[in-house]
Design a protein around this motif. Structure first.
Motif, PDB file in Angstrom:
ATOM      1  N   PRO A 265      68.435  69.506  -9.392  1.00 37.67           N
ATOM      2  CA  PRO A 265      69.761  69.968  -8.969  1.00 37.67           C
ATOM      3  C   PRO A 265      70.780  68.837  -9.076  1.00 37.67           C
ATOM      4  O   PRO A 265      70.459  67.668  -8.812  1.00 37.67           O
ATOM      5  N   TRP A 325      60.657  67.233  -6.104  1.00 37.90           N
ATOM      6  CA  TRP A 325      61.121  68.567  -6.510  1.00 37.90           C
ATOM      7  C   TRP A 325      59.941  69.434  -6.974  1.00 37.90           C
ATOM      8  O   TRP A 325      59.784  70.572  -6.526  1.00 37.90           O
ATOM      9  N   TYR A 404      68.605  75.745  -3.286  1.00 37.82           N
ATOM     10  CA  TYR A 404      67.925  75.679  -4.582  1.00 37.82           C
ATOM     11  C   TYR A 404      66.492  76.212  -4.498  1.00 37.82           C
ATOM     12  O   TYR A 404      66.032  76.935  -5.394  1.00 37.82           O
ATOM     13  N   THR A 407      66.544  79.990  -4.159  1.00 40.55           N
ATOM     14  CA  THR A 407      66.847  80.591  -5.461  1.00 40.55           C
ATOM     15  C   THR A 407      65.609  80.597  -6.351  1.00 40.55           C
ATOM     16  O   THR A 407      65.284  81.608  -6.992  1.00 40.55           O
ATOM     17  N   LYS A 408      64.903  79.450  -6.390  1.00 44.60           N
ATOM     18  CA  LYS A 408      63.693  79.356  -7.211  1.00 44.60           C
ATOM     19  C   LYS A 408      62.601  80.309  -6.725  1.00 44.60           C
ATOM     20  O   LYS A 408      61.807  80.821  -7.524  1.00 44.60           O
ATOM     21  N   LYS A 420      72.773  77.420   2.086  1.00 43.51           N
ATOM     22  CA  LYS A 420      73.557  76.269   1.608  1.00 43.51           C
ATOM     23  C   LYS A 420      74.774  76.015   2.490  1.00 43.51           C
ATOM     24  O   LYS A 420      75.153  74.863   2.737  1.00 43.51           O
TER      25      LYS A 420
END
Length: 658
Positions: A265, A325, A404, A407-408, A420
């Motif tokens: 990101p 990540w 993030y 979303t993933k 967020k």
């Protein structure tokens, strides 16, 4: 006589952030010392990471002589106690024979007029400089060697010169001289035979003394990098000021990192650059690129080693971030793990906080017509990223990383965005607003319930900021709910306390929201008892517009009288009997009030009510209120009270001050 004065304190490299916090106060503190010593003059303050410099182009080398009058005890007291005269003379450094009596008012007093010779600035400067240095507050300080004195960094040299003469003083174990030092690349000292040579000598020895010039050099050279490479560098002003502070000869350089890291990101890459390495991120066509700009403080003919070194450092940080990540994506969200993270003593775990926030969100979703199942989902996942390796390493990315990961993991877009935006003071939609407000309401309610309220200028848990956020978000998205209803509905989730204090605490922040609005306008609106922020906002804006009108002062006098007359009337028990309206003036007022007590907006309704001024003035001029007949007296008070109550539903006019 006026002469140039140079003062320089040489230090080891200053830490940027604590220095910048004190920077706005530095000029004033020296100016105050100049004034206190009667040596006022204009000056400039310059700084680099290795020096604090005060430059006075025209400095008074001596205080002005002055004549002062000193008064002592009355003559009558001196005649009874002659020794008091001797004490007065001794205190003022004169012989008793020089003292005289002078009349002031209708008495004679001991009196002398004496001339005080101004001191040479050279005598005063040592103490002045040390006073200035001790006044500087950089937060954390340090000691070095065997010294007891503390300063932000070790002091290594000091310069004080009036024209070509050294002013001797000692500070932090260093004695002043006419010797300074240039950029760290230059190892030899610089000897000054005249203060003016200081500036050209520093130039020759790799120091750009003027912070404005360093800033301009950075920006100009970044523009050239942009132009030469068809790129756009994002300038963060706070970061820019840090770099100006930590460089003496700044040189922006373009570096590169492996494109594979762009999988991360953007916020992770930018945080790795800005927070940890002080690099500027670089964009092309609105997208983050695999470039960065580092500002070097080195002086060299070949900057390739500097660029390579910084590229290696960034590569290591981004490699770690990529590892975090990928691991986090394998592990998924683990909400149960929040049970093992303590939120605060007496308030349980972060998991407990999440469960309280869910209940707050349920109440808000019901009031505002949002999907409770979805808001519950968002709140339930909102703190899950606290358990990720990425947020453990980059704590400032909590919430952002949650977005993030959500979303993933295929969560609803509204849920991801709400995660967020949960900590912000502005959000993009009503759904996010509910999740955000649930967090803020719970934080305030929780801490109030255990007595952790802000005191004075101390607010360690940022509760004032949370309250301002509640107001801003509520008004920005026109969220039509009643504060009191929300707090009453959720109060059983907390230890018992006076929940009205939370409402008052939030309302106290309104003065910060409505800057420029007469505070009494806000007070008058709050006196209406309304606890719906959207309605309060409308009332404040409407009343403020009226109060700022040209003719309000004249109108206000009449309605202040209305408020005074009915202060002992029970506004909840008002009844006007038309059959008891016998005077023409009271009949006209009653009819006008019935006609004008309406309006589609608060502004229109108040305009209509304020337009009753002629009828009210006529009433006061021609109708006696306090008559012997109790029925007439009560009826007339009730008529005036009805007008006052119509106002008080919007704002209490007696609270307005102009």
């Amino acid at each position: 006589m006026l002469q140039p004065l140079l003062i320089e304190i040489g230090v080891e490299e200053l830490p940027a952030i604590p220095f910048l916090k004190e920077l706005p106060n530095i000029d004033k503190k020296w100016n105050d010392i100049l004034e206190k010593n009667n040596l006022e003059c204009e000056f400039n303050f310059y700084y680099t990471p290795r020096r604090l410099t005060l430059w006075h182009r025209e400095f008074p080398t001596k205080q002005e002589d002055k004549v002062v009058e000193v008064w002592g005890a009355p003559k009558a007291i001196i005649e009874k106690n002659p020794k008091a005269l001797e004490g007065f003379a001794k205190k003022n450094g004169i012989d008793p024979s020089e003292v005289e009596f002078k009349t002031k008012g209708n008495q004679e007093f001991l009196y002398i007029k004496k001339e005080i010779k101004g001191k040479d600035a050279k005598e005063l400067l040592p103490e002045m400089i040390n006073e200035w240095l001790k006044s500087l507050n950089f937060g954390k300080t340090m000691r070095w060697g065997d010294k007891k004195e503390e300063f932000i960094r070790p002091v290594r040299w000091a310069v004080a010169m009036i024209r070509d003469e050294v002013v001797k003083f000692d500070t932090f174990g260093v004695t002043s001289s006419n010797t300074t030092w240039g950029h760290r690349n230059y190892k030899e000292p610089i000897y000054l035979d005249f203060v003016g040579s200081y500036f050209c000598q520093l130039d020759k020895y790799g120091v750009i003394l003027y912070q404005d010039e360093r800033r301009k050099k950075i920006l100009d050279e970044i523009k050239k990098i942009e132009s030469d490479n068809n790129l756009k560098v994002e300038i963060d002003n706070d970061l820019l000021e840090e770099i100006v502070t930590i460089t003496e000869y700044p040189t922006p350089l373009l570096g590169t990192f492996d494109e594979k890291f762009l999988e991360l990101p953007d916020e992770v890459i930018i945080t790795s650059m800005k927070e940890h390495q002080r690099y500027f991120p670089v964009y092309k066509d609105g997208k983050l690129t695999n470039h960065f700009v580092v500002v070097s403080n080195a002086i060299t003919d070949d900057y390739s080693a500097v660029i390579n070194g910084n590229e290696r450092v960034l590569r290591a940080r981004l490699s770690d971030a990529l590892f975090f990540w990928e691991n986090d994506l394998k592990n998924g969200f683990n909400v149960d793990g929040l049970k093992n993270i303590t939120y605060m003593d007496k308030l349980g775990s972060v998991y407990d906080k999440v469960k309280r926030e869910e209940k707050v969100a349920d109440v808000l979703a019901n009031l505002l017509g949002e999907d409770k199942t979805l808001t519950n989902k968002a709140v339930n996942l909102a703190k899950a990223d606290l358990l990720t390796e990425m947020v453990f390493e980059f704590t400032e990315l909590q919430g952002i990383m949650g977005y993030y990961y959500a979303t993933k993991f295929g969560e609803d877009k509204k849920v991801a965005l709400a995660i967020k935006e949960q900590y912000e003071n502005q959000v993009s939609n009503k759904f996010s607003a509910i999740v955000n407000l649930a967090n803020k309401f719970d934080t305030i309610m929780s801490l109030f319930s255990i007595g952790k309220t802000p005191k004075g200028n101390k607010d360690p848990f940022a509760l004032r900021r949370a309250a301002i956020g509640i107001i801003n978000i509520t008004l920005e998205h026109n969220l039509n709910y009643d504060l009191k209803d929300v707090i009453e509905a959720i109060k059983d989730n907390y230890a018992e306390f006076n929940t009205n204090s939370v409402i008052e605490f939030i309302f106290e922040r309104l003065n910060q929201i409505y800057k420029g609005v007469n505070p009494s306008v806000i007070k008058a609106v709050l006196a209406s008892g309304d606890t719906n922020l959207v309605e309060i906002d409308k009332k404040i804006k409407a009343l403020n517009e009226i109060v700022n009108s040209e003719d309000f002062k004249e109108v206000y006098t009449t309605f202040k009288r209305v408020a005074n007359i009915v202060k002992d009337v029970d506004l909840d028990n008002i009844n006007v009997d038309e059959s008891l309206l016998v005077e023409d003036a009271e009949k006209k007022l009653y009819e006008a009030f019935k006609e004008k007590n309406k309006g589609e907006s608060y502004l229109e309704k108040m305009d209509n009510l304020f337009s009753l001024k002629p009828e009210i003035d006529n009433f006061f001029d021609n109708v006696m209120v306090n008559v012997d007949d109790e029925k007439l007296k009560t009826n007339r008070k009730n008529l005036i009270a009805s007008i006052y109550k119509a106002f008080s539903d919007i704002a209490d006019i007696k609270e307005i001050t102009i």
